[in-house]
Design a protein around this motif. Sequence first.
Motif, PDB file in Angstrom:
ATOM      1  N   LEU A 132      37.404  40.952  46.950  1.00  0.00           N
ATOM      2  CA  LEU A 132      38.807  41.044  47.334  1.00  0.00           C
ATOM      3  C   LEU A 132      39.723  40.957  46.113  1.00  0.00           C
ATOM      4  O   LEU A 132      40.755  41.657  46.027  1.00  0.00           O
ATOM      5  N   VAL A 133      39.361  40.079  45.180  1.00  0.00           N
ATOM      6  CA  VAL A 133      40.155  39.984  43.951  1.00  0.00           C
ATOM      7  C   VAL A 133      40.118  41.310  43.190  1.00  0.00           C
ATOM      8  O   VAL A 133      41.150  41.806  42.696  1.00  0.00           O
ATOM      9  N   SER A 134      38.922  41.902  43.100  1.00  0.00           N
ATOM     10  CA  SER A 134      38.804  43.190  42.421  1.00  0.00           C
ATOM     11  C   SER A 134      39.614  44.264  43.147  1.00  0.00           C
ATOM     12  O   SER A 134      40.290  45.096  42.501  1.00  0.00           O
ATOM     13  N   LEU A 135      39.564  44.232  44.484  1.00  0.00           N
ATOM     14  CA  LEU A 135      40.351  45.210  45.249  1.00  0.00           C
ATOM     15  C   LEU A 135      41.837  45.021  45.012  1.00  0.00           C
ATOM     16  O   LEU A 135      42.577  46.001  44.826  1.00  0.00           O
ATOM     17  N   ALA A 136      42.319  43.782  45.012  1.00  0.00           N
ATOM     18  CA  ALA A 136      43.736  43.532  44.771  1.00  0.00           C
ATOM     19  C   ALA A 136      44.144  43.983  43.381  1.00  0.00           C
ATOM     20  O   ALA A 136      45.240  44.565  43.191  1.00  0.00           O
ATOM     21  N   VAL A 137      43.282  43.733  42.373  1.00  0.00           N
ATOM     22  CA  VAL A 137      43.601  44.167  41.002  1.00  0.00           C
ATOM     23  C   VAL A 137      43.687  45.685  40.935  1.00  0.00           C
ATOM     24  O   VAL A 137      44.618  46.260  40.333  1.00  0.00           O
ATOM     25  N   ASN A 138      42.740  46.368  41.550  1.00  0.00           N
ATOM     26  CA  ASN A 138      42.748  47.832  41.528  1.00  0.00           C
ATOM     27  C   ASN A 138      43.969  48.402  42.241  1.00  0.00           C
ATOM     28  O   ASN A 138      44.573  49.394  41.781  1.00  0.00           O
ATOM     29  N   LEU A 139      44.342  47.779  43.355  1.00  0.00           N
ATOM     30  CA  LEU A 139      45.540  48.253  44.058  1.00  0.00           C
ATOM     31  C   LEU A 139      46.796  48.000  43.221  1.00  0.00           C
ATOM     32  O   LEU A 139      47.726  48.816  43.200  1.00  0.00           O
ATOM     33  N   ALA A 141      48.597  47.549  51.379  1.00  0.00           N
ATOM     34  CA  ALA A 141      47.207  47.177  51.158  1.00  0.00           C
ATOM     35  C   ALA A 141      47.093  46.073  50.108  1.00  0.00           C
ATOM     36  O   ALA A 141      46.286  45.143  50.239  1.00  0.00           O
ATOM     37  N   HIS A 142      47.936  46.149  49.067  1.00  0.00           N
ATOM     38  CA  HIS A 142      47.910  45.129  48.027  1.00  0.00           C
ATOM     39  C   HIS A 142      48.354  43.771  48.580  1.00  0.00           C
ATOM     40  O   HIS A 142      47.751  42.724  48.285  1.00  0.00           O
ATOM     41  N   ILE A 193      42.876  37.026  50.304  1.00  0.00           N
ATOM     42  CA  ILE A 193      42.336  36.123  49.288  1.00  0.00           C
ATOM     43  C   ILE A 193      42.810  34.687  49.541  1.00  0.00           C
ATOM     44  O   ILE A 193      42.035  33.726  49.450  1.00  0.00           O
ATOM     45  N   ALA A 194      44.096  34.547  49.897  1.00  0.00           N
ATOM     46  CA  ALA A 194      44.622  33.208  50.170  1.00  0.00           C
ATOM     47  C   ALA A 194      43.929  32.588  51.395  1.00  0.00           C
ATOM     48  O   ALA A 194      43.560  31.410  51.389  1.00  0.00           O
ATOM     49  N   GLU A 195      43.748  33.364  52.470  1.00  0.00           N
ATOM     50  CA  GLU A 195      43.066  32.854  53.657  1.00  0.00           C
ATOM     51  C   GLU A 195      41.615  32.500  53.360  1.00  0.00           C
ATOM     52  O   GLU A 195      41.093  31.488  53.845  1.00  0.00           O
TER      53      GLU A 195
END
Length: 427
Positions: free
Chosen positions: A251-258, A279-280, A287-289
């Motif tokens: 999820l962290v990688s997805l957030a960084v990519n977005l 999406a970001h 990630i927080a949840e």
Amino acid sequence: MQLTTWLQLVLGRPFRRAGHRTALVAAGLPLHLAVVPLWLWLAGTLAALVPAATPLPVLLTLVALPVLLTLVVTPLLTVGQRRRYRALVGKDLPRPAVPGPGRNWKSVVRRLTTRALWRQVCYHAVAGPLLAVLDLAVLAVWAAALVAASIYVWIWALPPQWRVTDLGYTAQAAYITAGGLALLFLGPRLTGTLVRLETRAAEVLLGPSRTEKLARRVADLAESRAGVLDAADAERRRIERDLHDGAQQRLVSLAVNLGLARSTLGDLPEDARKVIDEAHREAKEAIAELNNLVRGLHPAVLEDRGLDAALSGVAARLPIPVRVAVDLPQRPSPTVEAVAYFVVSEALTNVVKHAQATRADVTVDRIGETLLVVVADDGAGGADLAAAGGTGLAGLAKRVASVDGTFSCRSPAGGPTVITVELPCAP
């Protein structure tokens, strides 16, 4: 073929285990009679000395001798009985709880006053002779059955002249043979009944009492429950590691990519940019949840640094000031540590949501073998454990009870609220 099978069932079943059971009865006869000479000696001593007005010290000394010999041979006879059952019928008699070994007089007195020892004395001195009478009766039935059923063999073993002139092939021999066969079929049933009676008497008098059995059962259940709790706690830690190292990192990688896509792709249409922004945002919320979920399962800081650091982290995330005081000379078991963390975390969450408090205090101390956890706040009070409906405080109480702890909540109307938890903590 069916007739053969039927004959095997009818004729073979009664005799299938009769040999071992009869051997058990025969081997038990000398053990059951072993104490009888001592008690005959005691009875003879009393009969001879009491009418003669023997001085009391002398009488007590002579009476005490067979009693002491009985106490000495009782453990040996008990061992013999256990070996008899184990060798002949493959049954292990449960052993009663006995005091630990010791060489001082207190340990001797303690062993001589145990109920287990006197139940064994009762078995060998009272039940044993009675069972010996039954043993002799059953063995006599077997002997009579074998002799009577083979009467014709005995007749043919006699000299021909004596056999013809005195016995012959009379009807009496046929009746005796029939009676012997009937006793042969009755013998296994009598033997089985006697073996069940002896086994029951041995289990009651030579084995643990009902109280000891219940105590052992409780100890076994407590041990098995502790194993289940440890396994569940280990499984929570595994899930926490998998979430932290797997799903959370993705999820962290997805957030960084977005985030990179939103920053670098400036010529995107407005609709596409809105989709990326949404999406970001959802990725960061996920990630927080997931962080909150991981902390609720088993936070890594609890395993790495203990209760003090973990509870300080919980207090730092709350919107009200929380004073945390942890005094633990050594860390408790992981299961108890996890329960204490869960109780404090949930209690502080309830304080923030429902108590309308301005501050809270958390105290964790170890007093002997007990971990004492106290959570207090200056809120409105009125918390009711009975009205929790299976959640909230009731859930905390159940979690504490799972490790044999105690949970109490004092929350009068108007406050303050004090939650006290005592958790068993072995050294």
